[in-house]
Design a protein around this motif. Structure first.
Motif, PDB file in Angstrom:
ATOM      1  N   LYS A 276       0.814  -1.189  -0.070  1.00 42.16           N
ATOM      2  CA  LYS A 276      -0.129   0.053   0.101  1.00 42.16           C
ATOM      3  C   LYS A 276       0.833   1.296  -0.234  1.00 42.16           C
ATOM      4  N   LEU A 277       1.917   1.285   0.750  1.00 44.76           N
ATOM      5  CA  LEU A 277       2.865   2.451   0.845  1.00 44.76           C
ATOM      6  C   LEU A 277       3.492   2.742  -0.358  1.00 44.76           C
ATOM      7  N   ILE A 278       3.966   1.609  -1.021  1.00 42.89           N
ATOM      8  CA  ILE A 278       4.642   1.697  -2.132  1.00 42.89           C
ATOM      9  C   ILE A 278       3.711   2.053  -3.545  1.00 42.89           C
ATOM     10  N   LYS A 279       2.602   1.807  -3.399  1.00 44.97           N
ATOM     11  CA  LYS A 279       1.577   2.116  -4.519  1.00 44.97           C
ATOM     12  C   LYS A 279       1.208   3.535  -4.307  1.00 44.97           C
ATOM     13  N   ALA A 280       1.068   3.855  -3.068  1.00 49.60           N
ATOM     14  CA  ALA A 280       0.812   5.226  -2.743  1.00 49.60           C
ATOM     15  C   ALA A 280       1.735   6.458  -3.202  1.00 49.60           C
ATOM     16  N   ALA A 281       3.093   5.915  -3.130  1.00 53.20           N
ATOM     17  CA  ALA A 281       4.277   6.671  -3.704  1.00 53.20           C
ATOM     18  C   ALA A 281       4.179   6.682  -4.987  1.00 53.20           C
ATOM     19  N   ARG A 282       3.586   5.628  -5.747  1.00 49.08           N
ATOM     20  CA  ARG A 282       3.795   5.706  -7.102  1.00 49.08           C
ATOM     21  C   ARG A 282       2.615   6.839  -7.635  1.00 49.08           C
ATOM     22  N   ILE A 283       1.507   6.646  -7.078  1.00 48.77           N
ATOM     23  CA  ILE A 283       0.604   7.668  -7.371  1.00 48.77           C
ATOM     24  C   ILE A 283       0.924   9.176  -7.364  1.00 48.77           C
ATOM     25  N   VAL A 284       1.608   9.317  -6.024  1.00 52.44           N
ATOM     26  CA  VAL A 284       2.278  10.674  -5.967  1.00 52.44           C
ATOM     27  C   VAL A 284       2.912  11.325  -6.924  1.00 52.44           C
ATOM     28  N   ASN A 285       4.050  10.302  -7.205  1.00 55.06           N
ATOM     29  CA  ASN A 285       4.918  10.552  -8.300  1.00 55.06           C
ATOM     30  C   ASN A 285       4.399  10.756  -9.684  1.00 55.06           C
ATOM     31  N   ASP A 286       3.374   9.895 -10.061  1.00 57.56           N
ATOM     32  CA  ASP A 286       2.592   9.897 -11.187  1.00 57.56           C
ATOM     33  C   ASP A 286       1.652  11.046 -11.277  1.00 57.56           C
ATOM     34  N   PHE A 287       1.263  11.612 -10.286  1.00 57.03           N
ATOM     35  CA  PHE A 287       0.515  12.547 -10.281  1.00 57.03           C
ATOM     36  C   PHE A 287       1.420  14.068 -10.486  1.00 57.03           C
ATOM     37  N   LYS A 288       2.386  14.047  -9.806  1.00 54.78           N
ATOM     38  CA  LYS A 288       3.142  15.464 -10.121  1.00 54.78           C
ATOM     39  C   LYS A 288       3.315  16.115 -11.241  1.00 54.78           C
ATOM     40  N   PRO A 289       3.657  15.454 -12.387  1.00 59.70           N
ATOM     41  CA  PRO A 289       3.537  16.163 -13.820  1.00 59.70           C
ATOM     42  C   PRO A 289       2.363  16.834 -13.822  1.00 59.70           C
ATOM     43  N   SER A 290       1.006  16.325 -13.483  1.00 58.64           N
ATOM     44  CA  SER A 290      -0.256  17.183 -13.935  1.00 58.64           C
ATOM     45  C   SER A 290      -0.281  18.274 -13.045  1.00 58.64           C
ATOM     46  N   PHE A 291       0.324  18.290 -11.876  1.00 56.41           N
ATOM     47  CA  PHE A 291       0.164  19.361 -10.858  1.00 56.41           C
ATOM     48  C   PHE A 291       0.989  20.490 -11.483  1.00 56.41           C
ATOM     49  N   VAL A 292       2.193  20.180 -12.018  1.00 54.23           N
ATOM     50  CA  VAL A 292       3.127  21.062 -12.788  1.00 54.23           C
ATOM     51  C   VAL A 292       2.420  21.506 -13.914  1.00 54.23           C
ATOM     52  N   SER A 293       1.685  20.798 -14.922  1.00 56.19           N
ATOM     53  CA  SER A 293       0.956  21.287 -15.826  1.00 56.19           C
ATOM     54  C   SER A 293       0.038  22.433 -15.665  1.00 56.19           C
ATOM     55  N   GLU A 294      -0.991  21.996 -14.491  1.00 54.28           N
ATOM     56  CA  GLU A 294      -1.822  22.798 -14.125  1.00 54.28           C
ATOM     57  C   GLU A 294      -1.132  24.136 -13.663  1.00 54.28           C
ATOM     58  N   LYS A 295      -0.093  24.264 -12.950  1.00 57.03           N
ATOM     59  CA  LYS A 295       0.499  25.447 -12.611  1.00 57.03           C
ATOM     60  C   LYS A 295       0.887  26.161 -13.863  1.00 57.03           C
ATOM     61  N   ILE A 296       1.257  25.540 -14.913  1.00 57.72           N
ATOM     62  CA  ILE A 296       1.700  26.289 -15.955  1.00 57.72           C
ATOM     63  C   ILE A 296       0.622  27.092 -16.399  1.00 57.72           C
ATOM     64  N   LYS A 297      -0.400  26.394 -16.732  1.00 63.70           N
ATOM     65  CA  LYS A 297      -1.600  26.625 -17.410  1.00 63.70           C
ATOM     66  C   LYS A 297      -2.305  27.883 -16.509  1.00 63.70           C
ATOM     67  N   ARG A 298      -2.166  27.883 -15.364  1.00 61.47           N
ATOM     68  CA  ARG A 298      -2.686  28.959 -14.523  1.00 61.47           C
ATOM     69  C   ARG A 298      -2.007  30.319 -14.588  1.00 61.47           C
ATOM     70  N   GLU A 299      -0.737  29.877 -14.624  1.00 63.18           N
ATOM     71  CA  GLU A 299       0.431  31.177 -14.903  1.00 63.18           C
ATOM     72  C   GLU A 299       0.169  31.992 -16.257  1.00 63.18           C
ATOM     73  N   LEU A 300      -0.016  31.200 -17.586  1.00 60.45           N
ATOM     74  CA  LEU A 300      -0.386  31.380 -18.826  1.00 60.45           C
ATOM     75  C   LEU A 300      -1.869  32.212 -18.508  1.00 60.45           C
ATOM     76  N   SER A 302      -3.308  33.935 -16.497  1.00 56.39           N
ATOM     77  CA  SER A 302      -3.165  35.042 -15.441  1.00 56.39           C
ATOM     78  C   SER A 302      -2.697  36.234 -16.438  1.00 56.39           C
ATOM     79  N   SER A 303      -1.913  35.834 -17.451  1.00 58.86           N
ATOM     80  CA  SER A 303      -1.003  36.795 -18.306  1.00 58.86           C
ATOM     81  C   SER A 303      -1.486  36.650 -19.562  1.00 58.86           C
ATOM     82  N   ASP A 304      -2.580  35.844 -20.127  1.00 57.64           N
ATOM     83  CA  ASP A 304      -2.848  35.745 -21.362  1.00 57.64           C
ATOM     84  C   ASP A 304      -1.728  35.138 -22.317  1.00 57.64           C
TER      85      ASP A 304
END
Length: 412
Positions: A276-300, A302-304
């Protein structure tokens, strides 16, 4: 008597350096790869990927006359399987390349032959290789052949050194098989060679990379929590690490490469209720690129913004290896969700964009100088040395998303 001491099946990131080290240490080596692009380059004396010292090592191996390369397996005293072991879309292990290598070997191996599996594999794969070969060779009796697992323990950027100096684990189907395989590794390995059984060797390699994945996941999750609370995650980690028994790793845009992002799934598939711990870690790390992508979109938004510079595609610094790279995933997600967005990518270790980018017309491979001159939003995804040398004055008026904390440390 076989003319070839060692036949290495698979000449990728592990098989090629292993072949070169064996050849320069006196073994007659024949390397096999099914990709014409690989064999043709090697036959022409050209290294097939970027790695410090690799071309020099290839030149040295060719100079010894101990290395030959083709697309066909040949009779040999020892076979090393170094083929990919990917995961499927459902995260289940794909051992089809290993099976194909075993089938090739079965057609040539003779009594007394040794088969070493170097590919990182699910527990029980060495036994699977033995069963496959014996099933195809009814003329052989059980015990006529020796089988062992010796997982690689190298990192891109330091492969040739680590192949020789790192400790090695050699696990045999029986103690005699392990001892035979260890003899080969001691011809070039200055690190200690530890003998065990094949299943223990297999799970040990999976445990090593799962351990690293869990620790990276903690850093990545902490960084997301801190950012959500408006706190600098790198300051939090720096201060927490002042504790004498705390050593939090540095976060990033995700986890890539063929090992850390893949190997934990082999353990999970073997024991889904106990990981369960190993799988949870995989889910976190697999999710991080989506987190970064959304951050980039929000920044774009905000400035058009209509364009962005992405610095780095490789899965780690100073290599050309894009396998499983979170940077590639981020760029693809941006390209597909924002077809109107011009994405200028800087990756100093490649000359062409990966083939999976061809479906997108809004991705362009560009120079660092052009991006710093023309782009307002700069996203740092990989901490290549080239990016560390950027003139800080050029970033003073830019909007920066630094997923590595690299420029923060330079007081940007």
């Amino acid at each position: 008597m076989c003319e070839v001491d060692v036949c290495v099946v698979g000449l990728g990131y592990i098989g090629l350096p292993t072949s070169l080290v064996l050849a320069t240490n006196g073994s007659k080596v024949h390397g096999v790869d099914v990709a014409d692009s690989v064999t043709s380059r090697l036959q022409a004396g050209l290294a097939t990927f970027e790695e410090p010292g690799l071309q020099d090592a290839l030149d040295a191996a060719i100079g010894t006359d101990n290395l030959t390369v083709s697309d066909r397996t040949v009779p040999a005293s020892t076979y090393i399987i170094a083929v990919p072991t990917p995961i499927g879309s459902d995260k289940s292990p794909d051992t089809s390349y290993i099976q194909a290598a075993a089938v090739q070997i079965a057609g040539h191996i003779q009594p007394g032959g040794l088969v070493i599996l170097e590919s990182t594999s699910p527990v029980g794969t060495t036994e699977f290789v033995a069963k496959t070969i014996y099933s195809l060779r009814p003329d052989l009796d059980s015990g006529d052949l020796a089988f062992a697992h010796c997982p690689e323990r190298v990192i891109p950027g330091s492969m040739l050194r680590e192949i020789t100096v790192n400790d090695r684990i050699v696990g045999g189907l029986n103690p005699q098989d392990a001892a035979r395989a260890a003899t080969l590794y001691r011809t070039f390995c200055t690190g200690e060679v530890h003998l065990t059984d094949a299943r223990t060797a297999e799970i040990t390699k999976l445990a090593e990379n799962s351990f690293r994945d869990v620790n990276i996941a903690f850093a990545n999750e902490l960084s997301m929590v801190a950012e959500g609370l408006g706190i600098d995650p790198w300051e939090v980690i720096s201060l927490a690490n002042k504790h004498p028994r705390v050593n939090i790793l540095q976060p990033g845009p995700g986890v890539g490469g063929h090992c850390i992002a893949v190997d934990p799934w082999f353990l999970i598939s073997s024991a889904p209720n106990e990981t369960k711990l190993i799988k949870a870690a995989r889910i976190v790390n697999d999710f991080k690129p989506s987190f970064v992508s959304e951050k980039i979109k929000r920044e774009l938004e905000s400035s058009d913004g209509t364009s962005v510079a992405i610095l780095g595609l490789a899965f780690k610094a100073n290599v050309d290896d894009l396998r499983g790279s979170p940077s590639v995933e981020i760029v693809e997600e941006l390209a597909s969700s924002r077809p109107d967005l011009l994405i200028r990518v800087v990756e100093p270790f490649i000359t062409d964009l990966p083939s999976n980018f061809r479906q997108y017309s809004n991705i362009r491979l560009d120079s660092l100088e052009a991006c710093l001159e023309n782009e307002e939003l700069i996203v740092l995804l990989v901490d290549h040395d080239l990016f560390k040398k950027v003139d800080m004055s050029l970033l003073a008026t830019k909007r920066i998303i630094d997923t590595r904390g690299m420029w923060r440390e330079l007081n940007v």
